[in-house]
Design a protein around this motif. Structure first.
Motif, PDB file in Angstrom:
ATOM      1  N   TYR A 105       0.789  -1.201  -0.035  1.00 21.26           N
ATOM      2  CA  TYR A 105      -0.008  -0.188   0.080  1.00 21.26           C
ATOM      3  C   TYR A 105       0.841   1.206  -0.011  1.00 21.26           C
ATOM      4  N   ALA A 106       0.635   2.226  -1.000  1.00 19.82           N
ATOM      5  CA  ALA A 106       1.605   3.210  -1.214  1.00 19.82           C
ATOM      6  C   ALA A 106       0.788   4.773  -1.043  1.00 19.82           C
ATOM      7  N   TYR A 107       1.067   5.357   0.188  1.00 19.00           N
ATOM      8  CA  TYR A 107       0.118   6.449   0.474  1.00 19.00           C
ATOM      9  C   TYR A 107       1.035   7.793   0.108  1.00 19.00           C
ATOM     10  N   ASP A 108       0.398   8.731  -0.627  1.00 11.98           N
ATOM     11  CA  ASP A 108       1.058   9.994  -0.875  1.00 11.98           C
ATOM     12  C   ASP A 108       0.096  11.015  -1.067  1.00 11.98           C
ATOM     13  N   LEU A 109       0.235  12.302  -1.047  1.00 13.25           N
ATOM     14  CA  LEU A 109      -0.582  13.295  -1.668  1.00 13.25           C
ATOM     15  C   LEU A 109      -0.170  13.353  -3.080  1.00 13.25           C
ATOM     16  N   PHE A 110       1.087  13.144  -3.536  1.00 17.92           N
ATOM     17  CA  PHE A 110       1.718  13.038  -4.886  1.00 17.92           C
ATOM     18  C   PHE A 110       1.657  14.569  -5.347  1.00 17.92           C
ATOM     19  N   LEU A 111       1.664  15.441  -4.612  1.00 11.22           N
ATOM     20  CA  LEU A 111       1.554  16.922  -5.034  1.00 11.22           C
ATOM     21  C   LEU A 111       2.787  17.594  -5.056  1.00 11.22           C
ATOM     22  N   ALA A 112       3.238  18.292  -6.085  1.00 10.23           N
ATOM     23  CA  ALA A 112       4.263  18.849  -6.371  1.00 10.23           C
ATOM     24  C   ALA A 112       4.265  20.332  -5.551  1.00 10.23           C
ATOM     25  N   GLU A 113       3.073  20.516  -5.135  1.00  5.38           N
ATOM     26  CA  GLU A 113       2.843  21.955  -4.184  1.00  5.38           C
ATOM     27  C   GLU A 113       3.826  21.759  -3.138  1.00  5.38           C
ATOM     28  N   ASP A 114       4.862  22.956  -3.235  1.00 10.47           N
ATOM     29  CA  ASP A 114       5.473  23.236  -1.922  1.00 10.47           C
ATOM     30  C   ASP A 114       6.622  22.457  -2.027  1.00 10.47           C
ATOM     31  N   TYR A 115       7.099  21.797  -3.225  1.00 10.56           N
ATOM     32  CA  TYR A 115       8.018  20.982  -3.709  1.00 10.56           C
ATOM     33  C   TYR A 115       8.858  21.414  -4.947  1.00 10.56           C
ATOM     34  N   ASP A 116       8.365  22.790  -5.397  1.00  6.61           N
ATOM     35  CA  ASP A 116       8.887  22.910  -6.743  1.00  6.61           C
ATOM     36  C   ASP A 116      10.449  23.130  -6.717  1.00  6.61           C
TER      37      ASP A 116
END
Length: 334
Positions: A105-116
């Protein structure tokens, strides 16, 4: 080859720069950058884990996992941790092929937001998500995976037992509490391994406090560079016990637990973890005490073994906190 957790060095044989014949699915090409063989050819993948930490995950999923519980990967970012464990599961001889489907099971937001500042270029990142990159990296192992994109605090788990729990998502007190409440009661005593990837990172001092609070439930195994501590669950954790509000504890109790855990570590680790003590004090308005802790700690290399040399981590975290304290002091004086 079955793993004996009393030998805390079991993962070393899979580190590719120590063993070029290792069959791990990654080669570090630069800091936090890896070359990964996939169904789409060699891909460049970023990860915040060191080769040592990835080798640990590979060893656990390949040589330790029995299929008695699930594998949970919390905070997988681009998915190299997931890919590493999936490749290890594919090589695992303890579990039949039929029993390997949908077990990771792989959990993440997967959002680039704040990680530019950290995102890698891709044809789809303009949409603000890394999820398509995760799918591409793991395309030929998707039958083993259960991707769980979304806000962890709005998600759940259920009653399935967990055999390997990789935690790289305890980025706040609330997330840490979710992990304890939802997942710790599903650990298998005498079997489950918990990897706390941010344990040495100064900001997430609540991780060390949490594991020390539950010290009677876990055997501490080791901590390796960059920042991962790993534990064997040795006693069941009830849902009632998991509902504890650790954030509400007074500073003195948080400090007692943190210092108790720090005292157990190797010399270089103890110095690095002093920054977590300083961060705890800062968050409770004890800036003068925090500065004293930072000024008294050592950032010299205290171990010849790169697996146990945390001087680089200690120096970077100490300097960051001192800079922050200096900036706060200047604001207060203006």
């Amino acid at each position: 080859m079955a793993i004996d957790l009393t030998d805390s060095q079991f993962w070393r044989r899979y580190v590719p720069f120590w063993n070029p014949l290792s069959d791990v699915p990654f080669v570090e090409t630069a800091h936090q950058t890896y070359s990964v063989p996939t169904a789409d050819g060699e891909l460049t993948v970023k990860s915040m884990l060191s080769s040592l930490e990835l080798a640990l995950l590979y060893a656990l999923a390949r040589d330790y996992w029995t299929g008695e519980g699930e594998i949970v990967d919390l905070g997988c970012l681009y998915g190299l941790t997931t890919r590493t464990m999936a490749e290890a599961v594919a090589q695992n001889t303890h579990v039949s092929p039929a029993e390997k489907a949908q077990r990771i099971y792989a959990y993440d937001l997967f959002l680039a937001e704040d990680y530019d500042w950290w995102s890698q270029a891709s044809s789809t990142v303009h949409a603000g998500s890394w999820f398509s990159d995760f799918l591409k990296i793991n395309r030929d192992r998707l039958d083993m995976l259960v991707p769980c994109p979304g806000d962890l605090l709005r998600m759940s788990w259920g009653a399935k037992p967990i055999e390997i729990l990789m935690v790289d998502a305890a980025k706040s007190w609330d997330l840490n509490a979710w992990i304890v409440r939802k997942l710790f009661p599903n650990l298998i005593p005498g079997k489950s391994v918990v990897i706390q990837q941010d344990q040495v990172h100064s900001i997430e001092y609540w991780i060390t406090i949490t594991m020390e609070y539950f010290a009677e439930k876990f055997d501490y195994i080791d901590t390796i560079y960059g920042s991962s501590a790993f534990y064997l669950c040795k006693a069941p954790i009830s849902h009632e016990e998991a509902r504890v509000d650790l954030q509400a504890m007074p500073l003195a109790e948080k400090e007692r637990l943190l210092l108790s855990a720090i005292a157990r570590g190797r010399l270089s680790l103890r110095e690095a973890l002093k920054v977590t003590h300083a961060q705890l004090l800062i968050d409770h308005g004890e800036e003068a005490r925090a500065r004293a802790v930072l000024n008294e700690m050592s950032t010299e290399r205290l171990s010849a073994d790169p697996a146990y040399d945390f001087s680089e981590v200690a120096r970077a975290d100490r300097d960051r906190l001192l800079t922050s304290l200096d900036a706060t002091a200047r604001l207060g004086a203006s």
